[in-house]
Structure formats: structure tokens, C-alpha cells
Design a protein around this motif. Structure first.
Motif, PDB file in Angstrom:
ATOM      1  N   MET A  81      53.012   0.023  -7.638  1.00  8.78           N
ATOM      2  CA  MET A  81      52.314  -0.522  -8.801  1.00  8.78           C
ATOM      3  C   MET A  81      51.223  -1.479  -8.328  1.00  8.78           C
ATOM      4  O   MET A  81      51.448  -2.267  -7.423  1.00  8.78           O
ATOM      5  CB  MET A  81      53.313  -1.306  -9.656  1.00  8.78           C
ATOM      6  N   ASN A  82      50.085  -1.407  -8.966  1.00  9.44           N
ATOM      7  CA  ASN A  82      49.044  -2.320  -8.516  1.00  9.44           C
ATOM      8  C   ASN A  82      49.281  -3.720  -9.089  1.00  9.44           C
ATOM      9  O   ASN A  82      50.053  -3.917 -10.022  1.00  9.44           O
ATOM     10  CB  ASN A  82      47.636  -1.778  -8.821  1.00  9.44           C
ATOM     11  N   ASP A  83      48.584  -4.688  -8.501  1.00  6.39           N
ATOM     12  CA  ASP A  83      48.818  -6.100  -8.835  1.00  6.39           C
ATOM     13  C   ASP A  83      48.548  -6.428 -10.289  1.00  6.39           C
ATOM     14  O   ASP A  83      49.250  -7.224 -10.894  1.00  6.39           O
ATOM     15  CB  ASP A  83      47.957  -7.000  -7.937  1.00  6.39           C
ATOM     16  N   LEU A  84      47.534  -5.816 -10.867  1.00  4.97           N
ATOM     17  CA  LEU A  84      47.176  -6.104 -12.257  1.00  4.97           C
ATOM     18  C   LEU A  84      48.317  -5.721 -13.194  1.00  4.97           C
ATOM     19  O   LEU A  84      48.671  -6.484 -14.103  1.00  4.97           O
ATOM     20  CB  LEU A  84      45.889  -5.362 -12.632  1.00  4.97           C
ATOM     21  N   ILE A  85      48.911  -4.571 -12.974  1.00  2.71           N
ATOM     22  CA  ILE A  85      50.028  -4.132 -13.823  1.00  2.71           C
ATOM     23  C   ILE A  85      51.230  -5.051 -13.648  1.00  2.71           C
ATOM     24  O   ILE A  85      51.857  -5.458 -14.626  1.00  2.71           O
ATOM     25  CB  ILE A  85      50.406  -2.661 -13.504  1.00  2.71           C
ATOM     26  N   VAL A  86      51.538  -5.399 -12.406  1.00  2.00           N
ATOM     27  CA  VAL A  86      52.668  -6.296 -12.141  1.00  2.00           C
ATOM     28  C   VAL A  86      52.431  -7.660 -12.791  1.00  2.00           C
ATOM     29  O   VAL A  86      53.342  -8.237 -13.401  1.00  2.00           O
ATOM     30  CB  VAL A  86      52.915  -6.436 -10.629  1.00  2.00           C
ATOM     31  N   ASN A  87      51.217  -8.191 -12.686  1.00  2.00           N
ATOM     32  CA  ASN A  87      50.892  -9.476 -13.311  1.00  2.00           C
ATOM     33  C   ASN A  87      51.044  -9.412 -14.824  1.00  2.00           C
ATOM     34  O   ASN A  87      51.532 -10.352 -15.449  1.00  2.00           O
ATOM     35  CB  ASN A  87      49.471  -9.906 -12.946  1.00  2.00           C
ATOM     36  N   ARG A  88      50.631  -8.293 -15.421  1.00  2.00           N
ATOM     37  CA  ARG A  88      50.794  -8.131 -16.869  1.00  2.00           C
ATOM     38  C   ARG A  88      52.267  -8.080 -17.257  1.00  2.00           C
ATOM     39  O   ARG A  88      52.663  -8.605 -18.292  1.00  2.00           O
ATOM     40  CB  ARG A  88      50.071  -6.874 -17.342  1.00  2.00           C
ATOM     41  N   ILE A  89      53.065  -7.437 -16.441  1.00  2.00           N
ATOM     42  CA  ILE A  89      54.514  -7.371 -16.705  1.00  2.00           C
ATOM     43  C   ILE A  89      55.118  -8.769 -16.656  1.00  2.00           C
ATOM     44  O   ILE A  89      55.947  -9.141 -17.486  1.00  2.00           O
ATOM     45  CB  ILE A  89      55.221  -6.413 -15.705  1.00  2.00           C
ATOM     46  N   VAL A  90      54.696  -9.563 -15.682  1.00  2.70           N
ATOM     47  CA  VAL A  90      55.201 -10.939 -15.554  1.00  2.70           C
ATOM     48  C   VAL A  90      54.829 -11.766 -16.780  1.00  2.70           C
ATOM     49  O   VAL A  90      55.664 -12.487 -17.340  1.00  2.70           O
ATOM     50  CB  VAL A  90      54.660 -11.589 -14.249  1.00  2.70           C
ATOM     51  N   VAL A  91      53.570 -11.660 -17.226  1.00  4.75           N
ATOM     52  CA  VAL A  91      53.138 -12.393 -18.422  1.00  4.75           C
ATOM     53  C   VAL A  91      53.890 -11.888 -19.640  1.00  4.75           C
ATOM     54  O   VAL A  91      54.313 -12.681 -20.495  1.00  4.75           O
ATOM     55  CB  VAL A  91      51.601 -12.278 -18.618  1.00  4.75           C
ATOM     56  N   PHE A  92      54.102 -10.565 -19.733  1.00  2.00           N
ATOM     57  CA  PHE A  92      54.873 -10.005 -20.844  1.00  2.00           C
ATOM     58  C   PHE A  92      56.301 -10.548 -20.841  1.00  2.00           C
ATOM     59  O   PHE A  92      56.857 -10.873 -21.896  1.00  2.00           O
ATOM     60  CB  PHE A  92      54.875  -8.474 -20.785  1.00  2.00           C
ATOM     61  N   ASN A  93      56.924 -10.642 -19.665  1.00  2.00           N
ATOM     62  CA  ASN A  93      58.280 -11.196 -19.577  1.00  2.00           C
ATOM     63  C   ASN A  93      58.324 -12.644 -20.060  1.00  2.00           C
ATOM     64  O   ASN A  93      59.252 -13.049 -20.760  1.00  2.00           O
ATOM     65  CB  ASN A  93      58.817 -11.096 -18.150  1.00  2.00           C
ATOM     66  N   ALA A  94      57.309 -13.427 -19.693  1.00  2.00           N
ATOM     67  CA  ALA A  94      57.241 -14.823 -20.158  1.00  2.00           C
ATOM     68  C   ALA A  94      57.094 -14.872 -21.677  1.00  2.00           C
ATOM     69  O   ALA A  94      57.764 -15.654 -22.359  1.00  2.00           O
ATOM     70  CB  ALA A  94      56.085 -15.552 -19.482  1.00  2.00           C
ATOM     71  N   LEU A  95      56.222 -14.026 -22.209  1.00  2.00           N
ATOM     72  CA  LEU A  95      56.031 -13.954 -23.658  1.00  2.00           C
ATOM     73  C   LEU A  95      57.315 -13.505 -24.347  1.00  2.00           C
ATOM     74  O   LEU A  95      57.693 -14.041 -25.398  1.00  2.00           O
ATOM     75  CB  LEU A  95      54.879 -12.992 -23.982  1.00  2.00           C
ATOM     76  N   ARG A  96      57.997 -12.565 -23.754  1.00  2.96           N
ATOM     77  CA  ARG A  96      59.260 -12.072 -24.323  1.00  2.96           C
ATOM     78  C   ARG A  96      60.311 -13.180 -24.367  1.00  2.96           C
ATOM     79  O   ARG A  96      60.985 -13.357 -25.382  1.00  2.96           O
ATOM     80  CB  ARG A  96      59.759 -10.889 -23.497  1.00  2.96           C
ATOM     81  N   ILE A  97      60.447 -13.921 -23.288  1.00  2.00           N
ATOM     82  CA  ILE A  97      61.409 -15.032 -23.272  1.00  2.00           C
ATOM     83  C   ILE A  97      61.069 -16.030 -24.375  1.00  2.00           C
ATOM     84  O   ILE A  97      61.939 -16.479 -25.124  1.00  2.00           O
ATOM     85  CB  ILE A  97      61.426 -15.723 -21.888  1.00  2.00           C
ATOM     86  N   SER A  98      59.780 -16.378 -24.488  1.00  2.00           N
ATOM     87  CA  SER A  98      59.353 -17.350 -25.488  1.00  2.00           C
ATOM     88  C   SER A  98      59.616 -16.854 -26.905  1.00  2.00           C
ATOM     89  O   SER A  98      60.161 -17.588 -27.742  1.00  2.00           O
ATOM     90  CB  SER A  98      57.860 -17.653 -25.304  1.00  2.00           C
ATOM     91  N   CYS A  99      59.250 -15.612 -27.187  1.00  2.00           N
ATOM     92  CA  CYS A  99      59.433 -15.070 -28.546  1.00  2.00           C
ATOM     93  C   CYS A  99      60.903 -14.902 -28.906  1.00  2.00           C
ATOM     94  O   CYS A  99      61.319 -15.259 -30.015  1.00  2.00           O
ATOM     95  CB  CYS A  99      58.702 -13.734 -28.678  1.00  2.00           C
ATOM     96  N   VAL A 100      61.686 -14.374 -27.989  1.00  2.00           N
ATOM     97  CA  VAL A 100      63.112 -14.152 -28.270  1.00  2.00           C
ATOM     98  C   VAL A 100      63.824 -15.479 -28.516  1.00  2.00           C
ATOM     99  O   VAL A 100      64.601 -15.607 -29.467  1.00  2.00           O
ATOM    100  CB  VAL A 100      63.784 -13.361 -27.119  1.00  2.00           C
ATOM    101  N   THR A 101      63.550 -16.482 -27.686  1.00  2.00           N
ATOM    102  CA  THR A 101      64.221 -17.770 -27.885  1.00  2.00           C
ATOM    103  C   THR A 101      63.742 -18.459 -29.163  1.00  2.00           C
ATOM    104  O   THR A 101      64.531 -19.085 -29.865  1.00  2.00           O
ATOM    105  CB  THR A 101      64.026 -18.710 -26.672  1.00  2.00           C
ATOM    106  N   SER A 102      62.459 -18.324 -29.495  1.00  2.00           N
ATOM    107  CA  SER A 102      61.931 -18.939 -30.715  1.00  2.00           C
ATOM    108  C   SER A 102      62.487 -18.271 -31.970  1.00  2.00           C
ATOM    109  O   SER A 102      62.850 -18.933 -32.937  1.00  2.00           O
ATOM    110  CB  SER A 102      60.403 -18.886 -30.728  1.00  2.00           C
TER     111      SER A 102
END
Length: 203
Positions: free
Chosen positions: A1-22
Motif C-alpha cells: 500500500m502506498n503511503d497516502l492510502i496508509v495515512n488516510r487509513i490512520v486519519v480515518f481510524n482517528a476519526l472513527r475513534i472520535s465519532c464512536v466515542t462521541s
């Protein structure tokens, strides 16, 4: 996987944690408010806000997001306490206690002090421990702090005034993120968060 896709996945995971907990926090507050509403005002805040916040922002993420606590054994921010931190915690709470003594209703102010200790720790666990650790594995510390602060200000506090979030909570998230990444520990950002909240209420 290229870096851009991996970085987007990481940001998505952070957003997911924030939304699920909120969303979990909102659900817990609704449930607790519908079940427990026969207490006096100072105790009511503990059952209708403190307890749901602790469950949805600390206990449940501790269980369900365990894999994000140590991403590839690269834990940036730790959750550890010693004597020095305990002494600092007592000092911050003594300041809060002295401020509470000036006010007429001591019981309500002590309950608020306990409430902010728990709320601030729970918020710091999600936004400075889980989310910053996830983001720092792939992104620069500065970008990770900015994203974490954005989620803190605009997702967790979505029900608040957007201008207050932009002018107060976003810079607070940046400062707390800087403290957490500089000290590599959750305790100092937590104590700074408690101190900030107490000053906002009492000063």
C-alpha cells in the motif's frame, strides 16, 4: 500500500475513534438521564454526566480500542502515574478546593471538582492517548496534534457554539497535544485540562 492510502487509513481510524466515542457518550447521557433523574442537582451531575462520560470515553474505549493503544509497539504517549504526578494532582485539586471554598455551596463545588477530574481524564485518554498514538505512527507530531485538536473541538464538543470551539477548544486541544507529546505522558495534559476547566468555571 502506498503511503497516502496508509495515512488516510490512520486519519480515518482517528476519526472513527472520535465519532464512536462521541456517539457513545450521547447515547449514555440519554440513557442515564432517562433512568436516573431523582437526585439533587449536585449528585445528579455525577450520575447523568460524569458516569456516562467515564464509561463512554474511558471504559468502553479501553475495551474496544485496545489494539489502538499500542500501534506496532510505538506508543508515543503513556498512561503512568507516580508520586510526583500524584503530588501535582493534589496541588491542582487544592487550588480547585480553595476556589470552591469561596463559593456559597461547598458540596456542589466539590462535586464539580470531582466531575472535572473524571471528565478531563476520560477526554485526555481518547484524544491524547488513543488518537494521538494512532496518528503519530504515520504522521508528523504537529499534524497529529492539529488533527486531534480538531476532532476534540469539533466532534466531541459538536453541541457547543462553533466559534467557542474554534477560539477556545481548538487552541486548548493544540496546547494539550503539545504537552502530551512533549512529556510523552497523559498525566500532565490531564492536569492542565483540569486546571483550564476549573479556571473557566470559577475565575
Amino acid at each position: 500500500m502506498n503511503d497516502l492510502i496508509v495515512n488516510r487509513i490512520v486519519v480515518f481510524n482517528a476519526l472513527r475513534i472520535s465519532c464512536v466515542t462521541s456517539i457513545g457518550l450521547l447515547f449514555m447521557i440519554i440513557v442515564f438521564n432517562s433512568i436516573l433523574n431523582d437526585f439533587n442537582s449536585s449528585i445528579e451531575i455525577l450520575f447523568n454526566l460524569t458516569l456516562p462520560s467515564f464509561i463512554s470515553l474511558y471504559i468502553l474505549p479501553k475495551i474496544f480500542f485496545k489494539r489502538f493503544e499500542r500501534v506496532k509497539n510505538k506508543e508515543i504517549i503513556r498512561e503512568s502515574f507516580g508520586f510526583k504526578e500524584f503530588a501535582l494532582y493534589i496541588f491542582v485539586n487544592l487550588i480547585g478546593f480553595c476556589i470552591a471554598l469561596r463559593n456559597s455551596n461547598l458540596q456542589d463545588n466539590l462535586v464539580l471538582l470531582f466531575h472535572y477530574d473524571i471528565i478531563c481524564y476520560s477526554e485526555e485518554y481518547v484524544y491524547r492517548k488513543l488518537i494521538l498514538n494512532v496518528l503519530c505512527t504515520r504522521l508528523s507530531k504537529f499534524l497529529s496534534i492539529v488533527i486531534s485538536a480538531t476532532l476534540f473541538a469539533f466532534i466531541l464538543h459538536i453541541n457547543e457554539n462553533i466559534f467557542i470551539n474554534l477560539l477556545l477548544r481548538f487552541p486548548l486541544g493544540i496546547i494539550l497535544g503539545l504537552i502530551a507529546t512533549k512529556t510523552k505522558c497523559l498525566r500532565y495534559s490531564w492536569l492542565a485540562h483540569v486546571f483550564y476547566d476549573l479556571m473557566m468555571i470559577y475565575v
